[in-house]
Design an enzyme around this catalytic site. Structure first.
Site, PDB file in Angstrom:
ATOM      1  N   HIS A   1     -74.721 -45.186 -56.710  1.00 38.27           N
ATOM      2  CA  HIS A   1     -74.955 -44.745 -57.896  1.00 38.27           C
ATOM      3  C   HIS A   1     -76.325 -43.813 -57.972  1.00 38.27           C
ATOM      4  CE1 HIS A   1     -75.907 -44.220 -62.043  1.00 38.27           C
ATOM      5  NE2 HIS A   1     -76.841 -45.097 -62.091  1.00 38.27           N
TER       6      HIS A   1
ATOM      7  N   CYS B   1     -74.186 -48.232 -65.841  1.00 38.62           N
ATOM      8  CA  CYS B   1     -74.297 -47.547 -64.445  1.00 38.62           C
ATOM      9  C   CYS B   1     -73.446 -48.446 -63.414  1.00 38.62           C
ATOM     10  CB  CYS B   1     -75.500 -47.254 -64.094  1.00 38.62           C
ATOM     11  SG  CYS B   1     -76.596 -46.329 -65.244  1.00 38.62           S
TER      12      CYS B   1
ATOM     13  N   ASN C   1     -78.085 -38.381 -63.285  1.00 42.22           N
ATOM     14  CA  ASN C   1     -77.261 -39.913 -63.581  1.00 42.22           C
ATOM     15  C   ASN C   1     -76.352 -39.768 -64.566  1.00 42.22           C
ATOM     16  OD1 ASN C   1     -76.771 -42.445 -64.093  1.00 42.22           O
ATOM     17  ND2 ASN C   1     -78.935 -43.004 -64.358  1.00 42.22           N
TER      18      ASN C   1
HETATM   19  N1  ACO Z   1     -92.316 -35.349 -67.396  1.00 40.69           N
HETATM   20  C1  ACO Z   1     -93.429 -35.750 -67.053  1.00 40.69           C
HETATM   21  N2  ACO Z   1     -94.321 -37.023 -67.170  1.00 40.69           N
HETATM   22  C2  ACO Z   1     -93.458 -38.027 -67.491  1.00 40.69           C
HETATM   23  C3  ACO Z   1     -92.147 -37.960 -67.524  1.00 40.69           C
HETATM   24  C4  ACO Z   1     -91.470 -36.607 -67.484  1.00 40.69           C
HETATM   25  N3  ACO Z   1     -90.295 -36.364 -67.780  1.00 40.69           N
HETATM   26  N4  ACO Z   1     -91.630 -39.095 -67.954  1.00 40.69           N
HETATM   27  C5  ACO Z   1     -92.639 -40.045 -67.772  1.00 40.69           C
HETATM   28  N5  ACO Z   1     -93.753 -39.159 -67.576  1.00 40.69           N
HETATM   29  C6  ACO Z   1     -95.013 -39.869 -67.432  1.00 40.69           C
HETATM   30  C7  ACO Z   1     -95.270 -40.969 -68.203  1.00 40.69           C
HETATM   31  O1  ACO Z   1     -95.776 -40.727 -69.536  1.00 40.69           O
HETATM   32  C8  ACO Z   1     -96.629 -41.660 -67.366  1.00 40.69           C
HETATM   33  O2  ACO Z   1     -97.634 -40.851 -67.763  1.00 40.69           O
HETATM   34  P1  ACO Z   1     -99.090 -41.930 -68.033  1.00 40.69           P
HETATM   35  O3  ACO Z   1     -99.454 -42.211 -66.693  1.00 40.69           O
HETATM   36  O4  ACO Z   1    -100.025 -40.660 -68.483  1.00 40.69           O
HETATM   37  O5  ACO Z   1     -98.935 -42.915 -68.743  1.00 40.69           O
HETATM   38  C9  ACO Z   1     -96.435 -41.099 -65.810  1.00 40.69           C
HETATM   39  O6  ACO Z   1     -95.404 -39.984 -66.130  1.00 40.69           O
HETATM   40  C10 ACO Z   1     -95.894 -42.183 -65.071  1.00 40.69           C
HETATM   41  O7  ACO Z   1     -94.742 -42.755 -65.849  1.00 40.69           O
HETATM   42  P2  ACO Z   1     -93.858 -43.994 -65.058  1.00 40.69           P
HETATM   43  O8  ACO Z   1     -92.740 -44.555 -65.945  1.00 40.69           O
HETATM   44  O9  ACO Z   1     -94.458 -44.983 -64.439  1.00 40.69           O
HETATM   45  O10 ACO Z   1     -93.147 -43.113 -63.858  1.00 40.69           O
HETATM   46  P3  ACO Z   1     -92.445 -43.378 -62.489  1.00 40.69           P
HETATM   47  O11 ACO Z   1     -93.139 -42.856 -61.302  1.00 40.69           O
HETATM   48  O12 ACO Z   1     -91.930 -44.699 -62.737  1.00 40.69           O
HETATM   49  O13 ACO Z   1     -91.128 -42.477 -62.836  1.00 40.69           O
HETATM   50  C11 ACO Z   1     -88.846 -42.782 -63.527  1.00 40.69           C
HETATM   51  C12 ACO Z   1     -90.063 -42.712 -64.026  1.00 40.69           C
HETATM   52  C13 ACO Z   1     -88.153 -41.553 -62.891  1.00 40.69           C
HETATM   53  C14 ACO Z   1     -87.968 -43.219 -64.908  1.00 40.69           C
HETATM   54  C15 ACO Z   1     -88.605 -43.835 -62.502  1.00 40.69           C
HETATM   55  O14 ACO Z   1     -89.366 -44.996 -63.094  1.00 40.69           O
HETATM   56  C16 ACO Z   1     -87.339 -44.291 -62.459  1.00 40.69           C
HETATM   57  O15 ACO Z   1     -86.401 -43.555 -61.772  1.00 40.69           O
HETATM   58  N6  ACO Z   1     -86.936 -45.468 -62.639  1.00 40.69           N
HETATM   59  C17 ACO Z   1     -85.375 -46.025 -62.435  1.00 40.69           C
HETATM   60  C18 ACO Z   1     -84.935 -45.976 -63.750  1.00 40.69           C
HETATM   61  C19 ACO Z   1     -83.471 -45.376 -63.712  1.00 40.69           C
HETATM   62  O16 ACO Z   1     -83.133 -44.616 -62.943  1.00 40.69           O
HETATM   63  N7  ACO Z   1     -82.929 -45.839 -64.870  1.00 40.69           N
HETATM   64  C20 ACO Z   1     -81.436 -45.333 -64.682  1.00 40.69           C
HETATM   65  C21 ACO Z   1     -80.544 -46.159 -65.164  1.00 40.69           C
HETATM   66  S1  ACO Z   1     -80.630 -47.742 -64.205  1.00 40.69           S
HETATM   67  C22 ACO Z   1     -80.133 -47.183 -62.840  1.00 40.69           C
HETATM   68  O17 ACO Z   1     -79.394 -46.330 -62.714  1.00 40.69           O
HETATM   69  C23 ACO Z   1     -80.835 -47.693 -61.715  1.00 40.69           C
END
Ligand code: ACO
Length: 323
Positions: free
Chosen positions: A250, A114, A280
């Site tokens: 980004h 990214c 993304n």
């Molecule tokens: N729908 C419903 N529930 C979901 C989903 C979904 N699509 N995905 C995960 N969950 C659930 C998980 O299973 C978890 O359930 P549990 O509590 O029963 O175990 C719960 O949601 C919380 O999961 P987390 O991973 O802790 O959720 P978080 O609040 O961190 O959000 C997300 C997840 C959106 C991926 C976030 O962490 C994020 O945006 N991180 C940055 C990563 C990113 O953007 N990466 C892209 C490339 S790197 C970059 O570009 C920066």
């Protein structure tokens, strides 16, 4: 004689097919509400069967050439930032060169996930200001849909396909005026590979693999590293980060962008955001957002624009330019 690398045109391409959060909720256990609240994404574009990264890149590049008023033969450097190349080799840039009908100069890919577009822009700027090349196409292009595990709700809801392109030209400082790339900052911490990677590859599994991510850990790293890169790239150029006109991030997650805006005391209306409609798009997201800002009239000539990226590696970086 001192040279500057000036953005003299930009282009964008999104595949026709749109996949909404509601569509995804029919495939995996998720909901429109969950995706919108956690990421800001409503829908994303997905490449058609047979539509390759080089096709998306060539569309965006042609539009950038038109905007700049140049023909393919005016280009002597093509850099494609991509994690989803058409083939293991040759580079997607070589394929794009042939598709555009460019006959001279160099072409190669850059792989920084990214952050790829920031790495590519910084590299092109150095090639141009050294006098080695005259005019570059700098392209971010991805078909991330091809490396997603469509049963993993934690990753498949985040990404989309697309391409964006800049025509970057070496100009004498006297001609460029205030315009051009001012500064860039590139970083990588390879100890954090496990936070975000693809579980396959040529020399390990001989297969493509799928995106694997510890999303919450990436999230925790993001705001701090991105803000630090943005502050550094501005301060090193003698500019207060709050003096920028536009912030082109980004587009990973709306919450990361808001966190950075808050930490650096920027204004929300300085942000060019495309995340709701594109998700993304990895290396494509920065030039896609920049193109959005230019085409809707927000980014104007001489405006001070700050770009940032962060992705697998972990890699991160920022670039400051005058449009
Ligand atoms: N729908 C419903 N529930 C979901 C989903 C979904 N699509 N995905 C995960 N969950 C659930 C998980 O299973 C978890 O359930 P549990 O509590 O029963 O175990 C719960 O949601 C919380 O999961 P987390 O991973 O802790 O959720 P978080 O609040 O961190 O959000 C997300 C997840 C959106 C991926 C976030 O962490 C994020 O945006 N991180 C940055 C990563 C990113 O953007 N990466 C892209 C490339 S790197 C970059 O570009 C920066």
């Amino acid at each position: 004689m001192s040279l500057k690398a000036v953005v003299c045109g930009c282009g964008a391409y999104l595949p026709e097919q749109v996949l909404t959060n509601h569509d995804l909720a029919k495939k995996v256990d998720t909901s429109d509400e969950w995706i919108r609240e956690r990421t800001g994404i409503r829908e994303r574009h997905v490449a058609a069967d047979g539509e390759k990264t080089s096709d998306l890149a060539a569309h965006a590049a042609r539009q950038a050439l038109d905007a700049a008023g140049y023909a393919p033969d005016d280009i002597d450097l093509i850099i494609v930032a991509t994690t989803t190349p058409d083939l293991t080799f040759p580079s997607t840039a070589a394929i794009v060169q042939a598709k555009l009908g460019v006959r001279e100069g160099a072409a190669f890919d850059i792989q920084a996930v990214c952050t790829g577009f920031i790495y590519a822009l910084s590299t092109a700027e150095k090639f141009l200001t050294s006098g080695q090349h005259k005019r570059a196409l700098v392209i971010g292009a991805e078909t991330f849909s091809r490396i997603l595990d469509w049963t993993d709700r934690a990753t498949c809801v985040l990404f989309g396909d697309g391409a964006g392109a800049f025509v970057l030209e070496a100009q004498e400082e006297a001609d460029a005026g205030k315009r051009g790339v001012i500064n860039s900052y590139l970083r990588c911490d390879g100890r954090l590979v496990d936070l975000l990677y693809v579980d396959g590859g040529v020399s390990s599994t001989q297969s493509t693999g799928h995106v694997r991510m510890q999303g919450n850990k990436v999230f925790r790293e993001a705001v701090m590293r991105i803000s630090q890169a943005m502050e550094w790239v501005a301060a090193d150029a003698g500019i207060d980060v709050r003096a920028i006109d536009w912030f082109v991030p980004h587009q990973a997650n709306e919450r990361i962008i808001k966190g950075v805006v808050k930490k650096l005391d920027l204004a929300t209306d300085q942000v060019i955001s495309t995340i709701a409609g594109q998700g993304n798009t990895s290396a494509a997201s920065i030039p896609l957002a920049y193109h959005q800002g230019v085409s809707d009239g927000r980014i104007k000539k001489d405006d001070l624009v700050l770009l940032e990226g962060m992705g697998g590696g972990l890699t991160w970086g920022a670039a400051l330019l005058r449009a």
